[in-house]
Scaffold this active site. Sequence first.
Site, PDB file in Angstrom:
ATOM      1  N   SER A  12      47.216  -3.013  45.632  1.00 33.78           N
ATOM      2  CA  SER A  12      46.246  -4.023  45.199  1.00 33.78           C
ATOM      3  C   SER A  12      45.907  -3.790  43.730  1.00 33.78           C
ATOM      4  CB  SER A  12      44.983  -3.911  46.048  1.00 33.78           C
ATOM      5  OG  SER A  12      43.933  -4.594  45.400  1.00 33.78           O
ATOM      6  N   HIS A  51      49.720  -7.035  45.721  1.00 34.32           N
ATOM      7  CA  HIS A  51      48.563  -7.687  46.358  1.00 34.32           C
ATOM      8  C   HIS A  51      47.563  -8.073  45.276  1.00 34.32           C
ATOM      9  CE1 HIS A  51      45.974  -8.450  49.870  1.00 34.32           C
ATOM     10  NE2 HIS A  51      44.982  -7.925  49.179  1.00 34.32           N
ATOM     11  N   ASP A  98      44.001  -9.759  44.537  1.00 31.29           N
ATOM     12  CA  ASP A  98      42.714 -10.088  45.159  1.00 31.29           C
ATOM     13  C   ASP A  98      41.903 -11.043  44.295  1.00 31.29           C
ATOM     14  OD1 ASP A  98      42.550  -8.526  47.620  1.00 31.29           O
ATOM     15  OD2 ASP A  98      42.646  -6.764  46.318  1.00 31.29           O
ATOM     16  N   MET A 140      38.388 -13.119  44.041  1.00 33.14           N
ATOM     17  CA  MET A 140      37.024 -13.156  44.583  1.00 33.14           C
ATOM     18  C   MET A 140      36.164 -14.106  43.752  1.00 33.14           C
ATOM     19  SD  MET A 140      36.383  -9.098  45.060  1.00 33.14           S
ATOM     20  CE  MET A 140      37.563  -8.062  45.905  1.00 33.14           C
ATOM     21  N   HIS A 178      45.467 -12.845  47.954  1.00 31.25           N
ATOM     22  CA  HIS A 178      44.400 -12.785  48.959  1.00 31.25           C
ATOM     23  C   HIS A 178      43.190 -13.528  48.401  1.00 31.25           C
ATOM     24  CE1 HIS A 178      41.488  -9.871  51.283  1.00 31.25           C
ATOM     25  NE2 HIS A 178      41.410 -11.107  51.724  1.00 31.25           N
ATOM     26  N   MET A 209      39.730 -14.561  48.509  1.00 30.22           N
ATOM     27  CA  MET A 209      38.386 -14.338  49.070  1.00 30.22           C
ATOM     28  C   MET A 209      37.463 -15.335  48.386  1.00 30.22           C
ATOM     29  SD  MET A 209      38.542 -10.210  49.154  1.00 30.22           S
ATOM     30  CE  MET A 209      39.916 -10.141  48.022  1.00 30.22           C
ATOM     31  N   MET A 268      41.337  -7.380  57.834  1.00 31.26           N
ATOM     32  CA  MET A 268      40.581  -6.514  56.926  1.00 31.26           C
ATOM     33  C   MET A 268      40.153  -5.254  57.679  1.00 31.26           C
ATOM     34  SD  MET A 268      40.670  -8.053  54.060  1.00 31.26           S
ATOM     35  CE  MET A 268      39.722  -6.795  53.203  1.00 31.26           C
ATOM     36  N   ASP A 307      44.251  -4.298  55.252  1.00 34.87           N
ATOM     37  CA  ASP A 307      43.760  -4.213  53.871  1.00 34.87           C
ATOM     38  C   ASP A 307      42.429  -3.473  53.844  1.00 34.87           C
ATOM     39  OD1 ASP A 307      43.040  -4.646  51.222  1.00 34.87           O
ATOM     40  OD2 ASP A 307      42.969  -6.845  51.391  1.00 34.87           O
TER      41      ASP A 307
HETATM   42  C1  DX5 Z   1      38.950  -5.630  49.249  1.00 36.53           C
HETATM   43  C2  DX5 Z   1      40.323  -6.046  48.815  1.00 36.53           C
HETATM   44  C3  DX5 Z   1      41.335  -4.964  48.914  1.00 36.53           C
HETATM   45  C4  DX5 Z   1      41.038  -3.758  48.065  1.00 36.53           C
HETATM   46  C5  DX5 Z   1      41.593  -2.557  48.793  1.00 36.53           C
HETATM   47  O1  DX5 Z   1      38.133  -6.741  49.325  1.00 36.53           O
HETATM   48  O2  DX5 Z   1      40.784  -7.117  49.600  1.00 36.53           O
HETATM   49  O3  DX5 Z   1      42.638  -5.453  48.679  1.00 36.53           O
HETATM   50  O4  DX5 Z   1      41.574  -3.807  46.788  1.00 36.53           O
HETATM   51  O5  DX5 Z   1      41.207  -1.415  48.102  1.00 36.53           O
HETATM   52  P1  DX5 Z   1      41.334   0.033  48.731  1.00 36.53           P
HETATM   53  O6  DX5 Z   1      42.781   0.255  49.105  1.00 36.53           O
HETATM   54  O7  DX5 Z   1      40.880   0.902  47.610  1.00 36.53           O
HETATM   55  O8  DX5 Z   1      40.438   0.086  49.936  1.00 36.53           O
HETATM   56 ZN    ZN Z   2      42.923  -7.729  49.502  1.00 40.72          ZN
END
Ligand code: DX5
Ligand code: ZN
Length: 216
Positions: free
Chosen positions: A7, A30, A32, A34, A63, A65, A136, A174
């Site tokens: 990620s 990956h 992310d 947000m 991903h 969010m 998750m 994840d």
């Molecule tokens: C959290 C993200 C993850 C995050 C995982 O909301 O969706 O992808 O980056 O990070 P680690 O591997 O550090 O838990």
């Molecule tokens: Zn993620």
Amino acid sequence: MIKIAPSILSADFARLGADIDSIVTADYLHFDVMDGIFVPNISVGIPVLQSVRKYTEMTLDVHLMIDRPIRYVDQFAAAGADIINLHVEADSEENTLAAIKRIRELGKTAAVTIKPKTPASAFEPFIEQCGLVLLMTVEPGFGGQSFMEDMMPKVEATRAYIEKHGLDCEVEVDGGINPTTAVTAINAGANVLVAGSDVFKAEDRAARIAQLRNAR
Ligand code: DX5
Ligand code: ZN
């Protein structure tokens, strides 16, 4: 085959190209996204994805969010996403189905994601249209949280459902993945492991990716 998806939330965004080079032996990148509404944090979005797409041939696992992601599916597809993950909690079933249809029309892989409190049965209206489902193993929003082992019955149930119905669908987890929790997730039936802080903190990231991939 076990796949590793670092990620880039844990990357240094001022050195993103070098950080992508350091994880190029992984299977997916990956990404992310947000919005500060669906989750209490804001990360990166479309312009960064466009730059990443120009920089690397890696499969980009996006991903989302974000609230009502159907509004942005076309833009993320055009920006270079390969896999587009939508949260089932982020919109109505009808809109999620429409978003999945649109992702497929655009030639991309559709995926649905569930938060820790959402039951695995929430995948059922969508899973036949998806190439991947994401469970998750932390509350979405932040990297570096602890793995929720109590999510494993949902991973097992999802893997069993896919097998029972003969579906071609990957199972991704994840959050909180490290060499120990990777074994737990793989044994429960996950085949794609997202890992942010564990990979980016490692001195030898390629070795860490290999270690996670071979975790048993
Ligand atoms: C959290 C993200 C993850 C995050 C995982 O909301 O969706 O992808 O980056 O990070 P680690 O591997 O550090 O838990
Ligand atoms: Zn993620």
